[in-house]
Design an enzyme around this catalytic site. Structure first.
Site, PDB file in Angstrom:
ATOM      1  N   ASP A 197      34.442  37.902  27.473  1.00 51.49           N
ATOM      2  CA  ASP A 197      35.062  36.779  28.196  1.00 51.49           C
ATOM      3  C   ASP A 197      36.135  37.284  29.160  1.00 51.49           C
ATOM      4  OD1 ASP A 197      33.446  35.091  26.821  1.00 51.49           O
ATOM      5  OD2 ASP A 197      34.971  34.424  25.382  1.00 51.49           O
TER       6      ASP A 197
ATOM      7  N   GLU B 142      26.513  35.553  32.321  1.00 51.33           N
ATOM      8  CA  GLU B 142      27.176  36.533  33.174  1.00 51.33           C
ATOM      9  C   GLU B 142      26.701  36.408  34.613  1.00 51.33           C
ATOM     10  OE1 GLU B 142      23.525  38.692  31.517  1.00 51.33           O
ATOM     11  OE2 GLU B 142      24.899  37.106  30.949  1.00 51.33           O
TER      12      GLU B 142
ATOM     13  N   ASN C 149      29.186  42.670  25.090  1.00 49.00           N
ATOM     14  CA  ASN C 149      29.385  41.736  23.979  1.00 49.00           C
ATOM     15  C   ASN C 149      29.050  42.396  22.648  1.00 49.00           C
ATOM     16  OD1 ASN C 149      30.321  39.533  25.432  1.00 49.00           O
ATOM     17  ND2 ASN C 149      28.262  38.788  25.860  1.00 49.00           N
TER      18      ASN C 149
END
Length: 525
Positions: free
Chosen positions: A417, A443, A408
């Site tokens: 994503d 996650e 991220n």
């Protein structure tokens, strides 16, 4: 009166009234169900956002405290042969005070608590005996520490960070300490204050004694919270979220997290009223989308009610002429009452078909993760309940993407994503009928395998781990996962919650051993 009733209570009117009443009640029930589901989702989302904010602030504060400790330790290590050099000590105190603004004041004391240097010099502490709680604690403990909040002689609410000074022989020479004035501007208040919301939300920090260490209202810093079940629960749970009522009687949605090194708890909360404000717009859209269909259904029912009543009225008329020689032929010429009744049933079913579809969609939305399409925590819990009621043994694979935060941070949340979506597809390939893939966190995923032993589940976990590590992910390339494995069966004597906890512990063990591995849970973990 009887004549009036016979004219008013006609069959078509009764059928129309019954059908419309049932349809209105169905639509009303659907609207209410939709409202409750949306309300619950907004509350859960707000609590989770606040929890994430609190966790982020706790981590940031922990980094600040660790950095401040490191500054003190480094500076203290250079003082072992300079404790008699007043000019050097004063220079070092000024450097610590003004170089980073980590502290509101800095003192250097000898082993007896006599001040050798202080910054700012306006404190006029040099040559004085320190008797504050933080100073006495530093002399007594002779180790790196963060004091409990206390009031100084100048009525400042202080947190005192100190590092001991030792010579080469290990003899205690004194300490170097930095004070943070909780009621004055400081770097800690800057860290927390920049996240203050504008919709009635706010952040505060309390210690284990319920003393407020930070609050947007400065006059509340240093005060103690009265008896409050919500605060008691926060201090007990350390991290999480809940709904509670604040000291002003306002219902709030709170998230909280603990700063590990101090035990302080960061609480982020927002008013429930502001959280539910978007619900009005959502329900308006639901009404606007369903109203045209509802009107169409009402018109359809009215027309069908007339069609249903006509043959029944004809049958009623013929019932009064049973002595007529042609009555058999006349009755045969009337459409069957049963066929028309079936038509009414179909009309009503078509009228509520839209509502049923909406309820079905709401149920699917409530049990499905919108990003990955995997089942969510609620569906996972329902599946576990089903297995336990049937006493069906199962295994749990608790899976977490290694270093997902880096993905991220380095590539952005949209790439993260995509990674989650692609991983979900891989997980689904390892599912049989009756198994389940669920996303239980950011996650974090769970693979639920029915009628599978721990050893077989471990083999599946290894194949899954290898499959993921060999998969090429767009932009990111290759990733790895850590997996914890636990099994449940009636004879194990474990509850489902204990089994899930074992899987989580095994997952943490896999991470602790270097990640990219699978570990079977042990009851002793």
């Amino acid at each position: 009166m009887t004549t009036l009733r016979s004219k008013f209570f006609k069959l078509n009117r009764l059928i129309l009234f019954l059908a419309l009443t049932a349809t209105v009640l169905t639509f009303a029930n659907s609207f209410y169900s939709n409202y409750e589901v949306q309300k619950e989702q907004l509350i859960k989302q707000s609590i989770e956002v606040n929890r994430a904010y609190a966790s982020k602030l706790a981590d940031t504060t922990e980094v600040f405290i660790a950095s401040s400790k490191q500054q003190l330790v480094y500076a203290a290590s250079s003082l072992f042969d300079k404790m008699d050099d007043e000019e050097y000590l004063q220079t070092e105190a000024n450097r610590l005070k003004f170089q980073t603004d980590s502290f509101n004041s800095v003192v250097i004391s000898d082993a007896t608590g006599l001040t050798q240097a202080a910054s700012p010099e306006t404190l006029d502490l040099v040559g004085r005996q320190l008797k504050s709680a933080g100073s006495l604690e530093a002399i007594e403990e002779k180790k790196l520490l963060v004091s409990h909040p206390y009031l100084s002689t100048l009525k400042n609410l202080i947190v005192f960070l100190s590092a001991p000074v030792f010579d080469f022989s290990g003899n205690y020479l004194g300490f170097l300490g930095g004070s943070i004035y909780l009621k004055s501007p400081n770097i800690l208040s800057e860290i927390l204050g920049e996240h203050h919301y504008k919709n009635g939300s706010y952040i505060y920090v309390i210690d284990q004694d319920k003393q407020i260490l930070y609050h947007p209202e400065k006059n509340r810093i240093g005060s103690f919270l009265a008896e409050n079940d919500g605060v008691d629960e926060i201090l007990k749970q350390k991290e999480g979220g809940m709904s509670l009522t604040n000291s002003r009687g306002v219902k709030m949605l709170a998230g909280y997290s603990t700063i590990p090194s101090t035990g302080w708890v960061v609480v982020t909360q927002s008013p429930m009223e502001s959280t539910l404000t978007p619900l009005i717009g959502i329900m308006e859209k639901v009404i606007l989308r369903t109203l045209p269909m509802a009107l169409a259904v009402f018109l359809f029912i009215w027309l069908f009610a007339r069609a249903i009543s006509r043959p029944l009225q004809e049958l009623a008329e013929k019932a009064g002429a049973l002595d007529s020689p042609t009555v058999n032929e006349e009755i045969e010429g009337i459409d069957s009452w049963y066929v028309e009744s079936l038509g009414l049933k179909k009309a009503m079913l078509s009228g509520v078909k839209l509502v049923q579809n909406q309820i079905g969609e709401l149920k699917r939305d409530a049990e499905t993760d919108p990003l990955t399409g995997a089942n969510n925590r609620r569906a996972f819990q329902l599946k576990l309940k089903q297995f336990t009621l049937l006493e069906m043994p199962f295994s749990v694979l608790a899976l977490d993407i290694d270093y997902f935060k880096r993905i991220n941070d380095n590539y952005g949340h949209s790439v993260g994503d995509d990674v989650l979506k692609q991983q979900t597809k891989i997980l689904n390939r390892f599912c049989r009928d009756g198994d389940m893939v669920a996303r239980t966190g950011g996650e974090e995923f769970v693979l639920l395998l029915k009628e599978t032993t721990a050893d077989d589940a471990f083999l599946i976990a290894e194949r899954l781990r290898i499959a993921i590590s060999e998969e090429a992910f767009d932009v990111v390339g290759n990733i790895t996962v850590s997996i914890g494995v636990a099994a449940w069966f009636v004879e194990s004597g474990l509850t489902v919650a204990e089994t899930l906890s074992l899987a989580d512990h095994a997952l943490y063990e896999a991470k602790g051993q270097g990640r990219n591995r699978s570990i079977i849970a042990d009851k002793d973990i």
